[in-house]
Scaffold this active site. Structure first.
Site, PDB file in Angstrom:
ATOM      1  N   SER B  37       0.803  -1.219   0.000  1.00 43.35           N
ATOM      2  CA  SER B  37       0.000   0.000   0.000  1.00 43.35           C
ATOM      3  C   SER B  37       0.838   1.273   0.000  1.00 43.35           C
ATOM      4  CB  SER B  37      -0.919   0.027   1.237  1.00 43.35           C
ATOM      5  OG  SER B  37      -1.781  -1.084   1.227  1.00 43.35           O
ATOM      6  N   GLU B  58       5.613  -0.539  14.864  1.00 45.68           N
ATOM      7  CA  GLU B  58       6.131   0.732  14.345  1.00 45.68           C
ATOM      8  C   GLU B  58       7.122   1.408  15.280  1.00 45.68           C
ATOM      9  OE1 GLU B  58       2.930  -0.105  14.627  1.00 45.68           O
ATOM     10  OE2 GLU B  58       2.312  -0.434  12.544  1.00 45.68           O
ATOM     11  N   ASP B 117     -11.969   2.999   5.337  1.00 42.26           N
ATOM     12  CA  ASP B 117     -11.426   2.436   6.579  1.00 42.26           C
ATOM     13  C   ASP B 117     -11.894   3.194   7.825  1.00 42.26           C
ATOM     14  OD1 ASP B 117     -10.142   0.323   5.452  1.00 42.26           O
ATOM     15  OD2 ASP B 117      -8.122   1.172   5.566  1.00 42.26           O
TER      16      ASP B 117
END
Lengths: 286, 314
Positions: B37, B58, B117
């Site tokens: 993505s 992350e 989303d």
């Protein structure tokens, strides 16, 4: 270990303990407990193991040391001064305005620091990145990291603990300074991290447990790590220590996590360390 | 607007990254399980030895980025803006920015145009929080051409850079003559004396261009500027615009608090006190919908900008 070498190290590190106490008394703030628990391991690594050149602190082939528990900065500063990264007289500027000896290590201000640290949980990831770069560039340096036992409550530690073996970074050696105390009390009461070795083993680390105040055992731990280079697995050493080690009134007291000794307390501590004669000239002494 | 070619900024991030990879062996790319993505997969395919997937972790990715940068690498770290900025904010601050490390956080899917989303993935606070960090550069490309140039400039700049990219395709407004410079605004439509100055970033730039046409049709002269370099911001251009315009309007796909509107207000209130009319997310979370439907719902289309400005300028 050769008894002579051991005796020599003990004398040398005893003086570093004195430096820590006097530095903290001078700054009237800072973290004695965790500095005194970690000093033997840090000193041994710099004195006996790591390759570096204090005249050329950014030498690319050097071994790295990341103090993930950055609040033990006084211990690291005492060692870095002892191996000539900077003049020892700077130790009395700890935590003072304008000093390169910040409350927590700041790589932008002081040579010999391979990264800034201080906010807990971040050093192992940084070490992972440095180790990965070493593998990419086919350099054979090692990356040593020291984390606190309380610190491994941070989730990021376990993200890094997953990633480092995933990338087969057998050039990473993590010491967990297992002094069993954190600010609010016993690690096992506040938020248990135990069993530590089993956790890391299940994350694919080589593990070993030692007494982190005995140079013979620290030496064995380093040998274990070196023998594991090539195993594609990183190594963790659970280093059992005593918070405030060698200063009786600080030992095993979480109150001494982040409280500096007064002048009188410092003198009492120095008496216990048997270094009273050096009170006046400790900054000049080699 | 429909005549313009449509391209996604993230596609040009991936493409430019691969070009840079060929030119510069020091470039390393990290992702957190969203490489398809974010388009770092384009780089990964060509340079598998310099691409590392850190998984859905992350905070650790930012630490690895710091370590790699400390070892001389130029690091790109990517994920959706929500997970590349809001999740590891403190790691960005302490591990990366405080050491002024060469880490380029290139985040895609910023703003509400993530679309379906919904709010958990729609970051409208990223510019605000990153702007408060010393050493941080913040760039928001307005189209694919600009995205390519900005990714290149990010490598030229030493230190941490945040590049804010979008998911959907949007109009290509620039041609090859486009030039991007750190700290410089790009005046798209000049006006000697403007009734309205529209200062925009990202996907709001094409909307602002269309809004200016509608305003011009009502007899209002307009200036349109792309402030892609949100930090450092172009003080000189801002003051010049404020001096020559009746109303300064900021337009962003971000909260009106702390983003472009905040930055412009800060500069002008100190250096040339001027009324600043902010258009953006009005202290609100997004929700599910198509990007176009959401822009309409939250009043961010050219038509909305036109109507709001017309009201404000009276």
């Amino acid at each position: 270990m050769n008894p002579k070498k051991r005796a020599f190290l003990e004398v040398r590190v005893n003086k570093l303990r004195r430096d820590i106490v006097l530095m903290l008394s001078e700054s009237s703030s800072g973290h004695p407990g965790g500095s005194l628990s970690a000093i033997d391991v840090i000193a041994y690594l710099f004195f006996e193991v790591m390759k570096f050149d204090s005249a050329n602190p950014y030498w690319e082939e050097r071994d790295r040391f990341i103090l993930s528990k950055g609040h033990a900065a006084p211990a690291l500063y005492a060692v870095l001064a002892a191996v000539n990264f900077f003049p020892k007289k700077l130790l009395k500027t700890l935590r003072k305005l304008g000093s390169p000896l910040q409350g927590h290590p700041d790589s932008r201000k002081l040579p010999g620091l391979d990264s800034s640290t201080g906010s807990l949980g971040q050093g192992l990831s940084i070490a992972g990145g440095i180790a990965l770069a070493g593998k990419m560039d086919k350099k054979d340096y090692s990356v040593f990291v020291l984390a606190g036992d309380g610190e491994i409550q941070e989730g990021q530690i376990w993200e890094a603990a997953m990633a480092i073996p995933h990338f087969e970074l057998d050039n990473v050696c993590l010491f967990v300074d297992n002094n069993e105390l954190q600010i609010d009390g016993l690690v096992s009461d506040v938020m248990s991290v135990y069993p530590i070795a089993e956790k890391f083993a299940s994350f694919n680390w080589n593990t070993m447990e030692i007494n982190g105040h005995k140079f013979d055992e620290i030496e064995k731990a380093v040998e274990f790590f070196v023998s594991n280079r090539g195993s594609k697995k990183p190594t963790v050493i659970i280093s059992h220590t005593i918070k405030g080690k060698c200063v009786s009134f600080m030992e095993n007291k979480c109150e001494w996590h982040g409280a500096a000794p007064t002048k009188d307390e410092a003198i009492k501590a120095i008496e216990e360390l048997g270094c009273v004669e050096s009170l006046e000239n400790w900054l000049e002494e080699k | 607007m429909s005549k313009l070619e449509m391209q996604a900024t993230r596609d040009f991030y991936g493409k430019t990254l691969a070009e840079l990879g060929r030119e510069n062996k020091n470039i390393v790319v990290l992702d957190a399980d969203l490489s398809g993505s974010t388009k770092t997969s384009v780089f990964a395919k060509e340079f598998p030895d310099r691409f590392f997937n850190l998984g859905i972790a992350e905070a650790n990715m930012m630490g690895f980025a710091a370590g790699l940068a400390l070892s001389g690498k130029v690091v790109f770290a990517s994920s959706f803006a929500m997970f590349a900025v809001l999740r590891p904010f403190e790691q960005i601050r302490n591990s990366i920015a405080a050491q002024n490390l060469n880490v380029k956080i290139a985040a895609t899917h910023a703003g509400i145009s993530v679309g379906e989303d919904g709010l958990s993935h729609q970051t409208v606070e990223d510019i605000a929080i990153l702007r408060a960090i010393p050493n941080m550069h913040i760039y928001v490309p307005a189209d694919s051409v600009s995205a390519g140039r900005i990714v290149r400039e990010a490598v030229a700049v030493k230190g941490p850079v945040y590049i804010r990219l979008s998911r959907p395709k949007s109009p290509v407004i620039y041609d090859d003559s486009y030039h991007f410079e750190d700290g410089k605004a790009n005046i798209i439509k000049e006006a000697n004396k403007a009734d309205v100055a529209l200062i925009a970033i990202g996907m709001m730039v094409p909307e602002a261009i269309e809004a200016s046409k509608l305003l011009e049709a009502q007899g209002l002269s307009t200036l349109v500027a792309d402030f892609a370099s949100v930090k450092p911001i172009d003080h000189d251009a801002l003051i010049r615009i404020a001096k020559s315009s009746r109303l300064v309007v900021t337009v962003e796909e971000h909260s009106i608090i702390g983003g472009l509107g905040g930055a412009v207000s800060e500069v002008l209130s100190e250096e040339y006190p001027t009324r600043v009319f902010r258009i953006g997310m009005m202290d609100a979370f997004g929700e599910s919908g198509t990007p176009a439907g959401l822009f309409k719902h939250f009043g961010l289309t050219a038509e909305d900008i036109y109507r709001k400005v017309l009201k404000a300028v009276k």
